[in-house]
Design an enzyme around this catalytic site. Structure first.
Site, short mmCIF file in Angstrom:
data_model
loop_
_atom_site.label_atom_id
_atom_site.label_comp_id
_atom_site.label_asym_id
_atom_site.label_seq_id
_atom_site.Cartn_x
_atom_site.Cartn_y
_atom_site.Cartn_z
N GLY A 56 0.87 -1.18 0.00
CA GLY A 56 0.00 0.00 0.00
C GLY A 56 0.90 1.22 0.00
N ALA A 57 0.59 2.18 -0.89
CA ALA A 57 1.52 3.29 -1.15
C ALA A 57 1.98 4.04 0.11
CB ALA A 57 0.89 4.24 -2.18
N ARG A 98 10.21 -1.33 -4.90
CA ARG A 98 9.00 -1.40 -5.74
C ARG A 98 8.93 -0.09 -6.54
NH1 ARG A 98 3.46 -3.37 -3.22
NH2 ARG A 98 3.09 -4.02 -5.38
N GLN A 205 -5.56 -9.08 -2.14
CA GLN A 205 -5.55 -8.06 -1.06
C GLN A 205 -6.97 -7.74 -0.60
OE1 GLN A 205 -3.68 -7.95 -3.82
NE2 GLN A 205 -1.79 -6.81 -3.55
N ASP A 246 -1.73 4.43 -6.13
CA ASP A 246 -0.28 4.39 -5.87
C ASP A 246 0.42 5.62 -6.40
OD1 ASP A 246 -1.14 1.45 -5.77
OD2 ASP A 246 0.86 1.52 -4.86
N ASN A 256 -3.34 2.42 -10.03
CA ASN A 256 -3.77 1.65 -8.84
C ASN A 256 -3.73 0.17 -9.20
OD1 ASN A 256 -4.69 1.61 -6.09
ND2 ASN A 256 -6.67 0.95 -6.82
O1 MRU Z 1 0.42 -4.20 -4.49
P1 MRU Z 1 -0.16 -3.44 -3.35
O2 MRU Z 1 -0.93 -4.30 -2.40
O3 MRU Z 1 0.87 -2.59 -2.65
O4 MRU Z 1 -1.19 -2.45 -4.02
C1 MRU Z 1 -1.86 -1.52 -3.20
C2 MRU Z 1 -2.85 -0.68 -3.94
O5 MRU Z 1 -3.00 -0.78 -5.13
C3 MRU Z 1 -3.58 0.35 -3.13
O6 MRU Z 1 -4.84 0.59 -3.66
C4 MRU Z 1 -2.79 1.67 -3.16
O7 MRU Z 1 -1.44 1.45 -2.81
C5 MRU Z 1 -3.36 2.68 -2.24
S1 MRU Z 1 -3.09 2.27 -0.55
C6 MRU Z 1 -3.79 3.48 0.39
#
Ligand code: MRU
Length: 355
Positions: A56-57, A98, A205, A246, A256
């Protein structure tokens, strides 16, 4: 009177900084096991981010900021110039874990700015300042989430069905989440609504994390597979979509989790508003459009296996992009910590974030 403290108590925390040590909730083990894992080296933090133990970002940015402190902690006896060089090296290394979430590079730049402004200090004084900055990034994120919650709260009306994709919840941030912040606040205010959580293939997720944290908080959540969203929309069960992001480009294009674009296209077809919750830490004015945003391509085994069981023929060609870009014209509004930004995005984002 809604009890905010009670609401905050029911929300799980992904990141803890305790007695000068970093602990991350290993999200790959959810929903079965809740395990906080101590992080002892830069390599471990890099691997935790890469393997989505923390994800998550905003959470990635916070974890990397603390991770940089972990990385340089044992080098406080080095001369300041060597300490600063090490800091730059470790920041670049953590930034490489990442590529898509802009919060990671943003947090590393903030930490390095502390170092740049502190050239006269000794290394241990600089270490103390770095920890303070990481704590500040963490605390600021709590305020950003609350701001998005407050601004998004009026969008959730009694009886609504809210669809979300992936996990943009407390597990992806410091506290209330981004997309989930309006949901937590609406629930706390006694609004009755339903959330539908897309399971979010390939890493689930939505199923493992969003369904878990919303259920934990007592929010009415129903899990669906990704390919059920269109059907539910056609049945009139979805009134609004809220996702996280993201990285948002200067023109309002949204990166996203893979599958978000499909949801946005469906929402447009069915006339359903599609909102993206986006803290200022996730806006990247240096990416002119979504085309400039790097899309992470992950290991094919995430697609060819389910759990540890193989579900595809050996040798089959696989694509596994982890994110997609939703063009700005499909976005009804960006829920930020200060306001809901609507089209035309280029002019408005420039006016707000241009500096
Ligand atoms: O691969 P991830 O689980 O890190 O992806 C997360 C997302 O796509 C979320 O929607 C995004 O990071 C926003 S988190 C507040």
């Amino acid at each position: 009177m809604p009890d905010t403290d009670l609401m905050l108590k029911s929300i799980p925390r992904a990141i803890e900084w305790k007695n000068g040590e970093l602990y991350l909730l290993d999200q790959t083990q959810l929903p079965l096991d809740v395990v906080m894992e101590k992080q002892e080296t830069a390599e471990q933090v890099w691997a935790s981010i890469h393997a989505l133990k923390v994800r998550g970002a905003p959470a990635i940015g916070i974890a990397a900021a603390y991770g940089l402190c972990v990385a340089v902690k044992i080098s406080q006896n080095k001369p300041i110039d060597q300490f600063q060089a090490l800091l730059e090296d470790r920041a670049a290394y953590l930034d490489s874990s990442r590529p898509t979430a802009v919060n990671l590079g943003w947090a590393m730049r903030r930490m390095l700015a502390v170092s740049a402004q502190a050239s006269a200090e000794n290394s241990s004084a600089l270490y103390v300042r770095l920890v303070e900055e990481a704590v500040q990034i963490h605390e600021e994120d709590k305020a950003l989430c609350r701001g998005m919650g407050q601004n998004g709260l009026p969008l959730i009306k009694p009886g609504m069905g809210v669809l979300t994709h992936c996990n943009a919840g407390s597990l992806a941030t410091s506290e209330l989440g981004t997309a989930t912040a309006p949901m937590y606040m609406a629930h706390n205010a006694g609004v009755q609504f339903r959330v539908y959580a897309d399971e979010t293939r390939p890493l689930l997720q939505g199923a493992r994390l969003t369904a878990w944290e919303l259920q934990h908080a007592g929010i009415d959540v129903t899990l669906i597979t990704d390919n059920m969203a269109a059907h539910l929309m056609s049945q009139g069960l979805i009134d609004i979509v809220i996702t996280g992001t993201d990285r948002v480009a200067a023109n309002g294009d949204v990166a996203n989790k893979i599958g978000t674009l499909g949801v946005a296209i469906l929402a447009r077809y069915y006339g359903i508003p599609f909102y993206v919750a986006c803290p200022s830490s996730t806006i990247d004015m240096k990416s002119a459009t979504g085309l400039n945003i790097p899309i992470e391509e992950r290991d094919p085994s995430e697609v060819t296996e389910f759990g540890s069981r193989r579900t595809a023929p050996l040798g089959v060609k696989v694509r596994n992009p982890a994110f997609d870009i939703t063009p700005n014209e499909l976005v009804t509004g960006l829920i930020t910590e200060t306001q809901i930004v609507t089209a035309p995005y280029i002019d408005k984002l420039e006016a707000i974030y241009g500096d």
